[in-house]
Write an enzyme that holds these catalytic residues in place. Sequence first.
Site, PDB file in Angstrom:
ATOM      1  N   HIS A   1      36.873  26.883  25.645  1.00  0.00           N
ATOM      2  CA  HIS A   1      38.211  26.267  25.698  1.00  0.00           C
ATOM      3  C   HIS A   1      38.791  26.488  27.098  1.00  0.00           C
ATOM      4  O   HIS A   1      39.844  27.117  27.254  1.00  0.00           O
ATOM      5  CB  HIS A   1      39.168  26.872  24.652  1.00  0.00           C
TER       6      HIS A   1
ATOM      7  N   HIS B   1      32.873  16.661  13.921  1.00  0.00           N
ATOM      8  CA  HIS B   1      34.068  17.066  14.665  1.00  0.00           C
ATOM      9  C   HIS B   1      34.020  16.388  16.033  1.00  0.00           C
ATOM     10  O   HIS B   1      32.964  16.356  16.668  1.00  0.00           O
ATOM     11  CB  HIS B   1      34.021  18.595  14.798  1.00  0.00           C
TER      12      HIS B   1
ATOM     13  N   GLU C   1      35.583  17.320  18.820  1.00  0.00           N
ATOM     14  CA  GLU C   1      35.774  18.140  20.020  1.00  0.00           C
ATOM     15  C   GLU C   1      34.502  18.113  20.867  1.00  0.00           C
ATOM     16  O   GLU C   1      33.382  18.049  20.359  1.00  0.00           O
ATOM     17  CB  GLU C   1      36.174  19.577  19.648  1.00  0.00           C
TER      18      GLU C   1
ATOM     19  N   ASP D   1      32.644  19.995  22.555  1.00  0.00           N
ATOM     20  CA  ASP D   1      31.485  20.890  22.459  1.00  0.00           C
ATOM     21  C   ASP D   1      30.473  20.385  21.426  1.00  0.00           C
ATOM     22  O   ASP D   1      29.315  20.814  21.430  1.00  0.00           O
ATOM     23  CB  ASP D   1      31.897  22.335  22.151  1.00  0.00           C
TER      24      ASP D   1
ATOM     25  N   ASP E   1      32.649  24.065  12.932  1.00  0.00           N
ATOM     26  CA  ASP E   1      33.267  25.279  13.499  1.00  0.00           C
ATOM     27  C   ASP E   1      33.455  26.382  12.458  1.00  0.00           C
ATOM     28  O   ASP E   1      33.393  27.580  12.795  1.00  0.00           O
ATOM     29  CB  ASP E   1      34.638  24.945  14.084  1.00  0.00           C
TER      30      ASP E   1
ATOM     31  N   TYR F   1      36.428  35.407  16.422  1.00  0.00           N
ATOM     32  CA  TYR F   1      36.521  33.939  16.308  1.00  0.00           C
ATOM     33  C   TYR F   1      37.603  33.572  15.288  1.00  0.00           C
ATOM     34  O   TYR F   1      38.431  32.703  15.531  1.00  0.00           O
ATOM     35  CB  TYR F   1      35.149  33.450  15.862  1.00  0.00           C
TER      36      TYR F   1
HETATM   37 FE1  FEO Z   1      36.596  22.714  17.513  1.00  0.00          FE
HETATM   38 FE2  FEO Z   1      33.462  23.935  18.284  1.00  0.00          FE
HETATM   39  O1  FEO Z   1      34.951  22.810  18.424  1.00  0.00           O
END
Ligand code: FEO
Length: 394
Positions: A23, A79, A81, A83, A166, A194
């Site tokens: 991030h 997802h 995002e 990554d 995630d 995490y």
């Molecule tokens: Fe919310 Fe691993 O991205």
Amino acid sequence: MKKLIKNNVYWVGKTDWELKTFHGDDYSVNHGSSQNSYLILEEKTVLIDTVWTPNTTEFLDNLKSEVKLDEIDFIVANHGEVDHSGSLPALMEQIPNTPIYCTANAVKSLVGQFHHPEWNFKVVKTGDSVDIGNGKKLVFVEMPMLHWPDSMATYLTEDNILFSNDAFGQHFAVEELFNDKADQCLLWEEAIKYYANILNPFSPLVKRKIEQIQDMGIPIDIIATSHGVIWRDNPMQIVEKYYEWSQGYAENQITIAYDTMWDGTKQLAHKIGAEISNLSPDTKVKIFNISKADKNDIMTEVFKSKAIVVGSPTVSQNILSSVSGWLEFLKELKFKNKKSAVFGCYGWSGESTKVLRERLAAAGFDLVEPEINCNWNPKTEDFEKAYDIAKALI
Ligand code: FEO
């Protein structure tokens, strides 16, 4: 090289032993991480998620060595995002009409990031499914806020694999992939970090989602996350932990976090720690200088604490910027049911404890009355107030 997960399911992700932050620089990565992508080779060939953009070339070269790209029948984007989706643009250049199964919110995310509204999106909701042959289906489960509004999980019937994205992950590199192969101390250290730093704000949703999945009564043999280990040895252990963590979690621990200009506030921090230990030897006490310790690691300790004590000297009628920034992050994480106390030294005006109280109250902490607001360097009567703070917190 692909790695076997179970039957015709393979891992084709990226294990990154060198990653130091995530991030941007907002999350420290101490033991590597991974972006787990999966290939299912049934009658249908399915790719579940991709990897982060900098790893695209390596990912696609590896994928091409395992399967002809035009044989991929569809992609599941759990997802949006980056990554997990960062390699989609390069992949879609080569197989532009391939269906992408994802939530309606993921379409917004993917189009917003990559500007390809023409991609062949297939929007799914909880309970929707798609046949992949050999009597197997993929069933989709929306997972809003685990981690963002677009997230979902995908369940593979017969093999009983939950691709959870995630949820249940960690930023942790494990070459052998599976939880039973990982260093257990590091695994749980990274799993709780995490949760505390990424998922804690969404704890009420985590609790409800776990209850919903339990109500669905689906057998789960493997939880294939998108970061860190794949849970195959007692996979429900991480689900049970999430359930526990989602409900105002606290151990018998008190964390002291402070910054200091000329060591007066530091001396108070250690005196408060000593008094807590003295009064309650079973309480774990942890003391961090906010400017010197990793902010994410301190937050993990806050998550484990029943109370925190925060200190800053007064500077320009305010608190130190290091403490101020840390408190902003603290507020973001929405901790619940934790006590707090404040302390600090000052030379001239002495506003820091008032500011700390306001900021901690805004972050949802219950404040106890005793505090130390010490003029110049601590004297005996200032140190004696550490006992009052300790007593109020334990
Ligand atoms: Fe919310 Fe691993 O991205």
